[in-house]
Design a protein around this motif. Structure first.
Motif, mmCIF file in Angstrom:
data_model
loop_
_atom_site.group_PDB
_atom_site.id
_atom_site.type_symbol
_atom_site.label_atom_id
_atom_site.label_comp_id
_atom_site.label_asym_id
_atom_site.label_seq_id
_atom_site.Cartn_x
_atom_site.Cartn_y
_atom_site.Cartn_z
ATOM 1 N N LEU A 37 43.360 1.986 -35.925
ATOM 2 C CA LEU A 37 42.465 2.715 -34.619
ATOM 3 C C LEU A 37 42.525 1.455 -33.026
ATOM 4 N N VAL A 38 42.773 2.296 -32.206
ATOM 5 C CA VAL A 38 42.603 1.473 -31.212
ATOM 6 C C VAL A 38 41.318 2.110 -29.915
ATOM 7 N N ASP A 75 30.499 -7.761 -32.177
ATOM 8 C CA ASP A 75 28.839 -7.849 -32.563
ATOM 9 C C ASP A 75 28.197 -6.509 -31.701
ATOM 10 N N GLU A 76 29.171 -5.652 -31.277
ATOM 11 C CA GLU A 76 27.857 -4.688 -30.775
ATOM 12 C C GLU A 76 28.268 -4.030 -31.634
ATOM 13 N N TYR A 77 30.023 -3.290 -31.945
ATOM 14 C CA TYR A 77 30.650 -2.962 -32.811
ATOM 15 C C TYR A 77 30.531 -2.411 -33.848
ATOM 16 N N CYS A 78 30.381 -4.518 -34.116
ATOM 17 C CA CYS A 78 30.107 -4.787 -35.701
ATOM 18 C C CYS A 78 28.670 -4.249 -36.517
ATOM 19 N N PRO A 120 33.599 2.715 -22.519
ATOM 20 C CA PRO A 120 32.936 1.837 -23.694
ATOM 21 C C PRO A 120 32.856 3.262 -24.546
ATOM 22 N N VAL A 121 32.499 3.146 -25.608
ATOM 23 C CA VAL A 121 32.124 4.269 -27.063
ATOM 24 C C VAL A 121 31.397 4.631 -27.597
ATOM 25 N N ILE A 155 28.338 5.995 -29.299
ATOM 26 C CA ILE A 155 27.845 5.825 -31.562
ATOM 27 C C ILE A 155 28.164 6.949 -31.750
ATOM 28 N N GLU A 156 28.560 8.499 -31.055
ATOM 29 C CA GLU A 156 29.061 9.252 -31.521
ATOM 30 C C GLU A 156 30.532 9.715 -31.837
ATOM 31 N N GLN A 157 31.246 9.378 -30.357
ATOM 32 C CA GLN A 157 32.650 9.334 -30.667
ATOM 33 C C GLN A 157 33.108 8.042 -31.961
ATOM 34 N N LEU A 158 32.115 6.771 -32.143
ATOM 35 C CA LEU A 158 32.813 6.208 -33.021
ATOM 36 C C LEU A 158 32.367 7.077 -35.110
ATOM 37 N N ALA A 159 31.361 7.364 -34.676
ATOM 38 C CA ALA A 159 31.185 8.121 -36.032
ATOM 39 C C ALA A 159 31.701 8.896 -36.000
ATOM 40 N N GLU A 160 32.562 10.287 -35.116
ATOM 41 C CA GLU A 160 33.646 10.580 -35.477
ATOM 42 C C GLU A 160 34.300 10.442 -36.109
#
Length: 290
Positions: A98-99, A32-35, A124-125, A127-132
């Motif tokens: 992606l893993v 849920d968090e990542y989605c 933990p990832v 939001i900046e790393q996820l966006a990139e």
């Protein structure tokens, strides 16, 4: 399972308009968090709580173009999922993988790259790393979709070198046409040596250089892991060829300032100019039709 030609074309058309991101994790809270984070970044996102569920959704939806999976899952882990995706779908449609892992290690990274993952994100990832990572994945997916589209168009057309007046009824090329096609391939090969040292561009080095060139033409740099994965050889072998290209002064390598765990690659300015001349010359060697 392989998709049909019409399904492949539909997937390519949708790829040009953006794709759906599938997140796979057996932890409902993490899922849920990542989605939510991905949706807030403006992407269309769906989820799966297991690898079998993910494979079923991919088979049923041509919209899915990026898959982000956790590594440690019951029944089938994330690395096995990547292998299944590659075996079942990679020949017919563009899918970027992606893993996500909470236990990053060289072994996990190696297995991920061998399974064609383009990025490895450690939990933990941010939001900046996820966006990139999603920007890179979306750009790579778009480039892959373009390659698939070019291949599909090439198969539809009647290349004059292969299908001339004397072509057989089943479109099998004649011996003369194969000879002409072979001569054209040799011209491409000989043309390469006019711009680059042949002793440098051995084995996967040329594939790596082409992958970086394609990204350079888009105005982007390439993660070393992505360039290595494009060769379909063991990661250690691919990285050795990356080192050779760096030592030869053809590519520049540096640490991503936004993520110290990543190494980025791009062509050196003189290599950009040489590759531009090579591509322009090679383009002119193509048969232009009657």
């Amino acid at each position: 399972m392989h998709v049909s030609g019409s399904d492949s074309e539909m997937a390519l058309k949708k790829a040009s308009k953006g794709c759906t991101i599938l997140v796979v994790d057996d932890d409902p809270a993490c899922l849920d968090e990542y989605c939510d984070a991905i949706a807030n970044l403006g992407y269309t996102v769906i989820s799966a709580t297991s690898a079998p569920d993910a494979l079923k959704q991919i088979a049923e939806s041509q919209d899915i173009g990026v898959v982000i999976t956790d590594v440690e899952m019951p029944t089938m882990d994330g690395i096995s999922l990547l292998s299944e995706i590659s075996n079942r779908f990679s020949l017919n449609r563009p899918i970027v993988t992606l893993v996500l892992t909470g236990h990053s290690s060289l072994q996990v990274a190696t297995k991920a790259m061998q399974s064609q993952a383009t990025d490895l994100l450690s939990k933990p990832v941010s939001i900046e790393q996820l966006a990139e990572a999603l920007r890179r994945a979306s750009a790579y997916h778009f480039a892959m979709a373009n390659r698939f589209q070019i291949t599909a168009l090439t198969k539809r057309l009647d290349p004059p070198v292969v299908r001339g007046r004397n072509a057989r009824q089943d479109n099998t090329p004649t011996e003369e046409e194969l000879q002409a096609f072979t001569r054209m391939l040799l011209k491409f090969q000989h043309n390469k040596s006019k711009f680059f040292d042949p002793s440098v561009l051995t084995g996967p080095s040329w594939e790596i250089l082409l992958d970086i060139t394609e990204a350079t033409l888009r105005g982007e740099s390439v993660p070393a892991s992505s360039a290595s994965a494009s060769t379909h050889v063991p990661l250690s072998t691919a990285l050795r060829h990356v080192n050779n290209l760096v030592n030869a002064g053809l590519i520049r390598r540096w640490t991503d300032p936004k993520d110290k765990r990543r190494t980025l690659l791009e062509l050196e300015p003189h290599a950009v100019a040489a590759m531009q001349r090579y591509l322009e010359t090679a383009w002119k060697l193509q048969p232009q039709g009657e």
